[in-house]
Scaffold this active site. Sequence first.
Site, mmCIF file in Angstrom:
data_model
loop_
_atom_site.group_PDB
_atom_site.id
_atom_site.type_symbol
_atom_site.label_atom_id
_atom_site.label_comp_id
_atom_site.label_asym_id
_atom_site.label_seq_id
_atom_site.Cartn_x
_atom_site.Cartn_y
_atom_site.Cartn_z
ATOM 1 N N SER A 243 0.818 -1.219 0.000
ATOM 2 C CA SER A 243 0.000 0.000 0.000
ATOM 3 C C SER A 243 0.851 1.268 0.000
ATOM 4 O O SER A 243 1.814 1.380 0.758
ATOM 5 C CB SER A 243 -0.927 0.029 1.216
ATOM 6 O OG SER A 243 -1.610 1.268 1.268
ATOM 7 N N LYS B 292 -13.367 -4.417 2.069
ATOM 8 C CA LYS B 292 -14.302 -3.310 1.820
ATOM 9 C C LYS B 292 -15.780 -3.696 2.020
ATOM 10 O O LYS B 292 -16.562 -2.921 2.553
ATOM 11 C CB LYS B 292 -14.106 -2.747 0.413
ATOM 12 C CG LYS B 292 -12.812 -1.950 0.243
ATOM 13 C CD LYS B 292 -12.752 -1.364 -1.154
ATOM 14 C CE LYS B 292 -11.493 -0.538 -1.358
ATOM 15 N NZ LYS B 292 -11.505 0.169 -2.645
ATOM 16 N N ASP C 254 -13.876 6.474 -3.203
ATOM 17 C CA ASP C 254 -13.337 6.086 -4.516
ATOM 18 C C ASP C 254 -13.967 6.887 -5.657
ATOM 19 O O ASP C 254 -13.285 7.281 -6.606
ATOM 20 C CB ASP C 254 -13.536 4.591 -4.756
ATOM 21 C CG ASP C 254 -12.557 3.738 -3.943
ATOM 22 O OD1 ASP C 254 -11.454 4.226 -3.632
ATOM 23 O OD2 ASP C 254 -12.901 2.582 -3.618
ATOM 24 N N ALA D 239 -23.947 -11.265 -17.084
ATOM 25 C CA ALA D 239 -24.834 -11.237 -15.903
ATOM 26 C C ALA D 239 -24.338 -10.236 -14.849
ATOM 27 O O ALA D 239 -25.146 -9.549 -14.217
ATOM 28 C CB ALA D 239 -24.948 -12.631 -15.291
ATOM 29 N N GLY E 5 -4.206 6.408 -13.631
ATOM 30 C CA GLY E 5 -4.984 6.113 -12.428
ATOM 31 C C GLY E 5 -4.409 6.619 -11.119
ATOM 32 O O GLY E 5 -5.062 6.514 -10.073
#
Length: 277
Positions: A16, A67, A103, A156, A240
Amino acid sequence: MVEKRAFVTGHPIAHSRSPKIHRYWLEEYGIDGSYQAIDVRPEDFAAFLKSLGENGYRGGNVTIPHKEAAFALVERRYEAAEAIGAVNTLWLEDGVLWGGNTDALGFAGNLDEHAPGWAANGPAVVLGAGGASRAVIYALKDRGLNDIRIVNRTLARAEELADRFGAGVSAHGAGAVGELLSDAGLLINTTALGMHGNETLAADPAGLPGHAIVTDIVYVPLETPLLAAARARGLKTVDGLGMLLHQAVPGFERWFGKRPEVTPRLRRMIVADIEAH
């Protein structure tokens, strides 16, 4: 005065970059605080959350695979977390554990910084139907985009997301991507395609109109195969990394009482760290 403490937790967590971002801000603003990475196994996560207050934490960030568990375990949730179905930011307020999701805000903040006016550039094609795409779709709807096309190998899963977000969101199989790009103004990759070790092109940007913006939520490498192909075509691209930096802002403000700025210097520091590894 008691030191203000926050954390990021996941399993694994050593990779991280959140500690580097938050420690940079703590130093930058001269705040007496700490931010550490804590590896917590899924079976220990509920107990970890229960002990936050007694361990002196004001809150923290949550990453993979916690999360959804955080979403279920918090006492109160902010609207974005509710809509996205996941929590990435925790804070204690009067002894109550709150959960938010930053986010979507990070995604929009990154585009605001590097492609101002992007929200007028619909329709949007979103590649992937995982957790990250939920945050992206929430951000797109929040900014008024009303033609959002989700493309996923498993139709789906895309349909499930289209149902979740309702009007203006449609689901498509991977085979339809060429046709969907012909009039799209925004192409967003939320899949792992393009990450180091997975250098597949997420979609071919050749079919996009010349005004299109292409962005990838992957930031290692900074320029994914998708962004490289889009840049070679002369399209506007946004990597990103800014999403990671901008999503960190609200949490820092909650725990440490100061709204931090995403600056070129902070970005350079994180880019140098990525390149060193």
